[in-house]
Design a protein around this motif. Structure first.
Motif, PDB file in Angstrom:
ATOM      1  N   SER A 127      50.927  71.679  49.709  1.00 34.02           N
ATOM      2  CA  SER A 127      50.090  70.528  49.355  1.00 34.02           C
ATOM      3  C   SER A 127      50.887  69.374  48.770  1.00 34.02           C
ATOM      4  O   SER A 127      50.363  68.272  48.643  1.00 34.02           O
ATOM      5  N   GLY A 128      52.104  69.641  48.346  1.00 34.73           N
ATOM      6  CA  GLY A 128      52.918  68.603  47.737  1.00 34.73           C
ATOM      7  C   GLY A 128      52.477  68.250  46.336  1.00 34.73           C
ATOM      8  O   GLY A 128      52.558  67.091  45.922  1.00 34.73           O
ATOM      9  N   VAL A 129      51.967  69.254  45.599  1.00 33.87           N
ATOM     10  CA  VAL A 129      51.520  69.025  44.226  1.00 33.87           C
ATOM     11  C   VAL A 129      52.230  69.990  43.281  1.00 33.87           C
ATOM     12  O   VAL A 129      52.857  70.954  43.710  1.00 33.87           O
ATOM     13  N   ASN A 130      52.077  69.740  42.005  1.00 33.97           N
ATOM     14  CA  ASN A 130      52.647  70.583  40.965  1.00 33.97           C
ATOM     15  C   ASN A 130      51.934  71.945  40.959  1.00 33.97           C
ATOM     16  O   ASN A 130      50.708  71.995  41.114  1.00 33.97           O
ATOM     17  N   PRO A 131      52.662  73.047  40.758  1.00 34.18           N
ATOM     18  CA  PRO A 131      52.014  74.367  40.689  1.00 34.18           C
ATOM     19  C   PRO A 131      50.914  74.442  39.618  1.00 34.18           C
ATOM     20  O   PRO A 131      49.930  75.165  39.806  1.00 34.18           O
ATOM     21  N   ASN A 132      51.054  73.685  38.534  1.00 34.63           N
ATOM     22  CA  ASN A 132      50.001  73.678  37.501  1.00 34.63           C
ATOM     23  C   ASN A 132      48.683  73.145  38.054  1.00 34.63           C
ATOM     24  O   ASN A 132      47.603  73.587  37.653  1.00 34.63           O
ATOM     25  N   THR A 133      48.773  72.193  38.989  1.00 41.52           N
ATOM     26  CA  THR A 133      47.571  71.649  39.623  1.00 41.52           C
ATOM     27  C   THR A 133      46.882  72.725  40.450  1.00 41.52           C
ATOM     28  O   THR A 133      45.656  72.868  40.412  1.00 41.52           O
ATOM     29  N   VAL A 134      47.664  73.487  41.199  1.00 46.45           N
ATOM     30  CA  VAL A 134      47.097  74.563  42.014  1.00 46.45           C
ATOM     31  C   VAL A 134      46.493  75.637  41.110  1.00 46.45           C
ATOM     32  O   VAL A 134      45.400  76.143  41.381  1.00 46.45           O
ATOM     33  N   GLN A 135      47.178  75.963  40.018  1.00 45.27           N
ATOM     34  CA  GLN A 135      46.646  76.952  39.089  1.00 45.27           C
ATOM     35  C   GLN A 135      45.309  76.490  38.531  1.00 45.27           C
ATOM     36  O   GLN A 135      44.374  77.274  38.402  1.00 45.27           O
ATOM     37  N   ARG A 136      45.211  75.206  38.238  1.00 45.42           N
ATOM     38  CA  ARG A 136      43.942  74.655  37.734  1.00 45.42           C
ATOM     39  C   ARG A 136      42.860  74.745  38.808  1.00 45.42           C
ATOM     40  O   ARG A 136      41.707  75.037  38.510  1.00 45.42           O
ATOM     41  N   THR A 137      43.237  74.493  40.060  1.00 44.19           N
ATOM     42  CA  THR A 137      42.298  74.617  41.181  1.00 44.19           C
ATOM     43  C   THR A 137      41.775  76.044  41.272  1.00 44.19           C
ATOM     44  O   THR A 137      40.562  76.272  41.358  1.00 44.19           O
ATOM     45  N   TYR A 138      42.683  77.002  41.253  1.00 49.08           N
ATOM     46  CA  TYR A 138      42.283  78.407  41.363  1.00 49.08           C
ATOM     47  C   TYR A 138      41.416  78.817  40.172  1.00 49.08           C
ATOM     48  O   TYR A 138      40.442  79.560  40.330  1.00 49.08           O
ATOM     49  N   SER A 139      41.755  78.330  38.985  1.00 50.10           N
ATOM     50  CA  SER A 139      40.955  78.635  37.794  1.00 50.10           C
ATOM     51  C   SER A 139      39.546  78.069  37.923  1.00 50.10           C
ATOM     52  O   SER A 139      38.566  78.719  37.558  1.00 50.10           O
ATOM     53  N   GLU A 140      39.445  76.853  38.450  1.00 54.83           N
ATOM     54  CA  GLU A 140      38.133  76.231  38.647  1.00 54.83           C
ATOM     55  C   GLU A 140      37.310  77.020  39.664  1.00 54.83           C
ATOM     56  O   GLU A 140      36.124  77.277  39.450  1.00 54.83           O
ATOM     57  N   LEU A 141      37.933  77.429  40.764  1.00 51.17           N
ATOM     58  CA  LEU A 141      37.228  78.222  41.772  1.00 51.17           C
ATOM     59  C   LEU A 141      36.811  79.577  41.214  1.00 51.17           C
ATOM     60  O   LEU A 141      35.741  80.098  41.558  1.00 51.17           O
ATOM     61  N   GLU A 142      37.626  80.126  40.335  1.00 44.25           N
ATOM     62  CA  GLU A 142      37.276  81.407  39.710  1.00 44.25           C
ATOM     63  C   GLU A 142      36.091  81.225  38.762  1.00 44.25           C
ATOM     64  O   GLU A 142      35.188  82.054  38.720  1.00 44.25           O
ATOM     65  N   ARG A 143      36.099  80.115  38.035  1.00 49.58           N
ATOM     66  CA  ARG A 143      34.986  79.810  37.127  1.00 49.58           C
ATOM     67  C   ARG A 143      33.680  79.681  37.918  1.00 49.58           C
ATOM     68  O   ARG A 143      32.612  80.068  37.457  1.00 49.58           O
ATOM     69  N   MET A 144      33.779  79.166  39.147  1.00 50.36           N
ATOM     70  CA  MET A 144      32.615  79.002  40.019  1.00 50.36           C
ATOM     71  C   MET A 144      32.251  80.299  40.739  1.00 50.36           C
ATOM     72  O   MET A 144      31.294  80.331  41.517  1.00 50.36           O
ATOM     73  N   ASP A 145      33.030  81.376  40.512  1.00 51.91           N
ATOM     74  CA  ASP A 145      32.821  82.679  41.163  1.00 51.91           C
ATOM     75  C   ASP A 145      33.038  82.633  42.681  1.00 51.91           C
ATOM     76  O   ASP A 145      32.494  83.455  43.408  1.00 51.91           O
ATOM     77  N   ILE A 146      33.854  81.686  43.143  1.00 52.28           N
ATOM     78  CA  ILE A 146      34.173  81.583  44.570  1.00 52.28           C
ATOM     79  C   ILE A 146      35.382  82.463  44.893  1.00 52.28           C
ATOM     80  O   ILE A 146      35.495  83.009  45.986  1.00 52.28           O
ATOM     81  N   VAL A 147      36.301  82.568  43.937  1.00 53.14           N
ATOM     82  CA  VAL A 147      37.469  83.424  44.098  1.00 53.14           C
ATOM     83  C   VAL A 147      37.585  84.336  42.881  1.00 53.14           C
ATOM     84  O   VAL A 147      36.960  84.105  41.857  1.00 53.14           O
TER      85      VAL A 147
END
Length: 122
Positions: free
Chosen positions: A43-63
């Motif tokens: 994606s060309g982004v910082n790994p912290n950004t991806v971690q935040r994405t995954y955390s948000e999706l987990e909070r939404m119970d999607i992952v």
């Protein structure tokens, strides 16, 4: 490398892209997502950004994260159907708002959709 809009946080745009892949069955229930590092490079982004994405999706119970194994799409069919319904309603709402702003009535919108679907069916 992906393009991002300046109007919405990158982590939310990544989450939206993952959600769309899930709804299109490009990512299936129980399937493993790319590692944080691999997704960041792709994606060309910082790994912290991806971690935040995954955390948000987990909070939404999607992952769900599995310790030592990675992050996986939920196998909860109800959650996946809810995601599908939410995305559908969001797009319908955006369409109606844009058409209303242009001065179209609901009746004109319905007739326009019916005509469009009939033409596409041919």
């Amino acid at each position: 490398m992906e393009d991002f809009q300046a109007t919405k946080p990158i982590y939310m745009q990544l989450a939206d892209r993952i959600n769309h892949k899930i709804v299109r069955n490009e990512l299936r229930a129980g399937e493993k997502l790319k590692s944080v590092r691999d997704m960041a490079v792709e994606s060309g982004v910082n790994p912290n950004t991806v971690q935040r994405t995954y955390s948000e999706l987990e909070r939404m119970d999607i992952v769900e994260s599995r310790r030592g194994q990675g992050t996986f799409v939920t196998e909860d069919k109800g959650k996946l159907q809810q995601l599908r319904d939410d995305l559908k309603n969001e797009h319908i709402s955006n369409f109606i708002n844009q058409m209303t702003e242009m001065g179209f009535s609901k009746n004109e919108m319905v007739k326009g959709l019916q005509n469009y679907i009939q033409k596409e069916g041919e």
